[in-house]
Design an enzyme around this catalytic site. Structure first.
Site, PDB file in Angstrom:
ATOM      1  N   LYS A 115      53.453  29.242  48.546  1.00  0.00           N
ATOM      2  CA  LYS A 115      53.017  28.636  47.269  1.00  0.00           C
ATOM      3  C   LYS A 115      53.784  27.365  46.969  1.00  0.00           C
ATOM      4  CE  LYS A 115      50.554  32.152  44.831  1.00  0.00           C
ATOM      5  NZ  LYS A 115      50.326  32.910  43.609  1.00  0.00           N
ATOM      6  N   LYS A 197      43.936  34.707  55.566  1.00  0.00           N
ATOM      7  CA  LYS A 197      43.552  35.732  54.586  1.00  0.00           C
ATOM      8  C   LYS A 197      42.429  35.216  53.679  1.00  0.00           C
ATOM      9  CE  LYS A 197      46.046  36.265  50.821  1.00  0.00           C
ATOM     10  NZ  LYS A 197      47.037  36.590  49.785  1.00  0.00           N
ATOM     11  N   LYS A 200      41.286  33.449  46.923  1.00  0.00           N
ATOM     12  CA  LYS A 200      40.610  32.735  45.832  1.00  0.00           C
ATOM     13  C   LYS A 200      40.701  31.231  46.053  1.00  0.00           C
ATOM     14  CE  LYS A 200      42.762  36.232  42.891  1.00  0.00           C
ATOM     15  NZ  LYS A 200      44.044  36.609  42.337  1.00  0.00           N
TER      16      LYS A 200
HETATM   17  P1  TYM Z   1      46.957  39.336  43.892  1.00  0.00           P
HETATM   18  O1  TYM Z   1      46.464  39.088  42.506  1.00  0.00           O
HETATM   19  O2  TYM Z   1      47.149  38.154  44.791  1.00  0.00           O
HETATM   20  O3  TYM Z   1      46.032  40.358  44.662  1.00  0.00           O
HETATM   21  C1  TYM Z   1      45.668  41.598  44.064  1.00  0.00           C
HETATM   22  C2  TYM Z   1      45.555  42.678  45.111  1.00  0.00           C
HETATM   23  O4  TYM Z   1      44.578  42.330  46.102  1.00  0.00           O
HETATM   24  C3  TYM Z   1      45.139  42.440  47.410  1.00  0.00           C
HETATM   25  N1  TYM Z   1      44.546  41.399  48.268  1.00  0.00           N
HETATM   26  C4  TYM Z   1      44.001  41.633  49.467  1.00  0.00           C
HETATM   27  N2  TYM Z   1      43.855  42.760  50.183  1.00  0.00           N
HETATM   28  C5  TYM Z   1      43.220  42.671  51.386  1.00  0.00           C
HETATM   29  N3  TYM Z   1      42.749  41.494  51.893  1.00  0.00           N
HETATM   30  C6  TYM Z   1      42.885  40.335  51.210  1.00  0.00           C
HETATM   31  N4  TYM Z   1      42.401  39.200  51.707  1.00  0.00           N
HETATM   32  C7  TYM Z   1      43.527  40.371  49.937  1.00  0.00           C
HETATM   33  N5  TYM Z   1      43.826  39.430  49.006  1.00  0.00           N
HETATM   34  C8  TYM Z   1      44.447  40.075  47.990  1.00  0.00           C
HETATM   35  C9  TYM Z   1      46.638  42.201  47.195  1.00  0.00           C
HETATM   36  O5  TYM Z   1      47.397  42.755  48.254  1.00  0.00           O
HETATM   37  C10 TYM Z   1      46.870  42.907  45.882  1.00  0.00           C
HETATM   38  O6  TYM Z   1      47.047  44.296  46.085  1.00  0.00           O
HETATM   39  N6  TYM Z   1      51.867  40.011  43.147  1.00  0.00           N
HETATM   40  C11 TYM Z   1      50.571  40.654  43.099  1.00  0.00           C
HETATM   41  C12 TYM Z   1      50.223  41.198  41.733  1.00  0.00           C
HETATM   42  C13 TYM Z   1      51.250  42.106  41.138  1.00  0.00           C
HETATM   43  C14 TYM Z   1      51.446  43.466  41.484  1.00  0.00           C
HETATM   44  C15 TYM Z   1      52.502  43.936  40.633  1.00  0.00           C
HETATM   45  C16 TYM Z   1      50.860  44.315  42.427  1.00  0.00           C
HETATM   46  C17 TYM Z   1      52.117  41.788  40.153  1.00  0.00           C
HETATM   47  N7  TYM Z   1      52.885  42.877  39.837  1.00  0.00           N
HETATM   48  C18 TYM Z   1      52.981  45.228  40.732  1.00  0.00           C
HETATM   49  C19 TYM Z   1      51.343  45.643  42.506  1.00  0.00           C
HETATM   50  C20 TYM Z   1      52.393  46.068  41.657  1.00  0.00           C
HETATM   51  C21 TYM Z   1      49.508  39.645  43.501  1.00  0.00           C
HETATM   52  O7  TYM Z   1      49.716  38.460  43.438  1.00  0.00           O
HETATM   53  O8  TYM Z   1      48.312  40.192  43.841  1.00  0.00           O
END
Ligand code: TYM
Length: 332
Positions: A115, A197, A200
């Site tokens: 990032k 990956k 978004k």
């Molecule tokens: P975020 O918002 O980027 O993504 C949310 C969830 O989606 C999963 N994910 C994917 N899984 C498979 N293939 C993909 N291409 C893919 N893109 C996204 C992510 O692994 C995630 O589970 N830091 C976290 C949010 C967060 C969080 C937490 C998660 C904040 N606090 C506490 C668990 C527990 C994040 O940025 O996810």
């Protein structure tokens, strides 16, 4: 909600439209856990502001994300659904954990490195300490399991390290959480560049399926998905495009990759891509309908996040009180 069931916590950032990766890697699994676990599903708006957000867009996306949770089958009668900024204990615990996390640990986080490249004009302190806020989210609820996609594994390892260190220094305080990664679909890749990956922020809109894309768009994007040389529909390291499509198909039809391979044995890439597109569109069709229904019911949506914040706030305050005492703060 306080009983002997194991506890689950997870969240998604309202930083862009939900993707098929978020759905397969995370949310569709969350729905399956609701009966057997005590689940807390959060919309992590405080994480989203580590990159610049337009305030009106953030407000809209936060509510839309909540409606998408519900439309995907998260049932607020079974699970606690809430918005992170409604429970101030997340930010309060983050401060304390910041004082128990090393700069070196944070500089090793690959998401921070990525990032800071893609947002080189805004490498703020929040972006750096983001994993500490995530550790706070998890540890506040004495979480047993954290269902996430593969990309969040490193952050969960760090949360475990922070908790173990805190417990060691201040005596037992936090439960040590375990990651819970799906067997199929833990890493959904871009349809255009399957070595990256699905995200978004993919610059090529054809690479990413959005949860709210309509049926025609979904099918068109799958028809254009890049495939590999050869003609066999099998998962293998030298066939990243086909392997990704097989994972997607297996995940949305609830079968193993081997079963999907058998189903398409002898078929051509064109037929296969169409079948994957149709399977995804039909899995998402009820989600779209429910989303539209919820959009017209603002009062219900508001009642869900208010009730969620109350329960989450109560559970979080118990841990925070314990932590304040352990570190030597005087009780009010
Ligand atoms: P975020 O918002 O980027 O993504 C949310 C969830 O989606 C999963 N994910 C994917 N899984 C498979 N293939 C993909 N291409 C893919 N893109 C996204 C992510 O692994 C995630 O589970 N830091 C976290 C949010 C967060 C969080 C937490 C998660 C904040 N606090 C506490 C668990 C527990 C994040 O940025 O996810």
């Amino acid at each position: 909600m306080e009983n002997a069931k194991k506890r689950i916590f997870s969240g998604v950032q309202p930083s862009g439209d939900l993707t098929l990766g978020n759905y397969i890697g995370a949310i569709s699994n969350w729905t399956k856990l609701q009966d057997d676990y005590e689940c807390l599903y959060c919309i992590v708006d405080q994480h989203a502001i580590t990159v610049r957000q337009d305030p009106a867009d953030l407000r809209r996306r936060t509510l839309e994300l909540l409606m998408q949770y519900l439309a995907c089958g998260i049932d607020p009668e079974k699970s606690c659904v809430f918005i992170q900024s409604h429970v101030s204990a997340h930010a309060e615990l983050a401060w304390i954990l910041n004082c128990n996390t090393q700069m070196g640990e944070l500089s090793r986080m690959t998401q921070f490195k990525d990032k800071s490249k893609s947002h080189a004009d805004n490498i703020n302190a929040g972006l750096f300490t983001y994993p500490v806020l995530m550790a706070s989210d998890i540890l506040l609820y004495q979480t047993d399991l954290v269902p996430v996609g593969h990309d969040q594994l490193q952050h969960i390892e760090l949360a475990r390290d922070i908790a173990t260190r805190f417990n060691h220094y201040y005596s037992d305080t936090f439960k040590i959480p375990e990651p819970y990664i799906p067997k199929v679909g833990q890493r959904i890749m871009s349809l255009q560049t399957p070595e990256n990956k699905m995200s978004k922020s993919d610059p090529n809109p054809n690479g990413c399926i959005k949860l709210l894309d309509d049926t025609d768009t979904i099918i068109r994007k799958f028809k254009r998905a890049v495939t590999d040389s050869g003609s066999e529909i099998v998962a293998s390291p030298d066939k990243p495009g086909i392997t990704n499509l097989l994972s997607i198909y297996s995940a949305v039809t609830n079968q193993t990759v081997e079963e999907a391979e058998k189903e398409f044995a002898g078929k051509g890439y064109g037929d296969f891509k169409l079948a994957v597109g149709e399977a995804v569109a039909s899995a998402l069709d009820p989600v779209h309908k429910e989303f539209e229904r919820l959009k017209a019911d603002k009062a219900y949506v508001e009642s869900v996040y208010k009730k969620g914040a109350e329960l989450a706030g109560y559970l979080a305050s118990k841990t925070l009180r314990k932590v304040y005492k352990k570190v030597g703060f005087i009780a009010k």
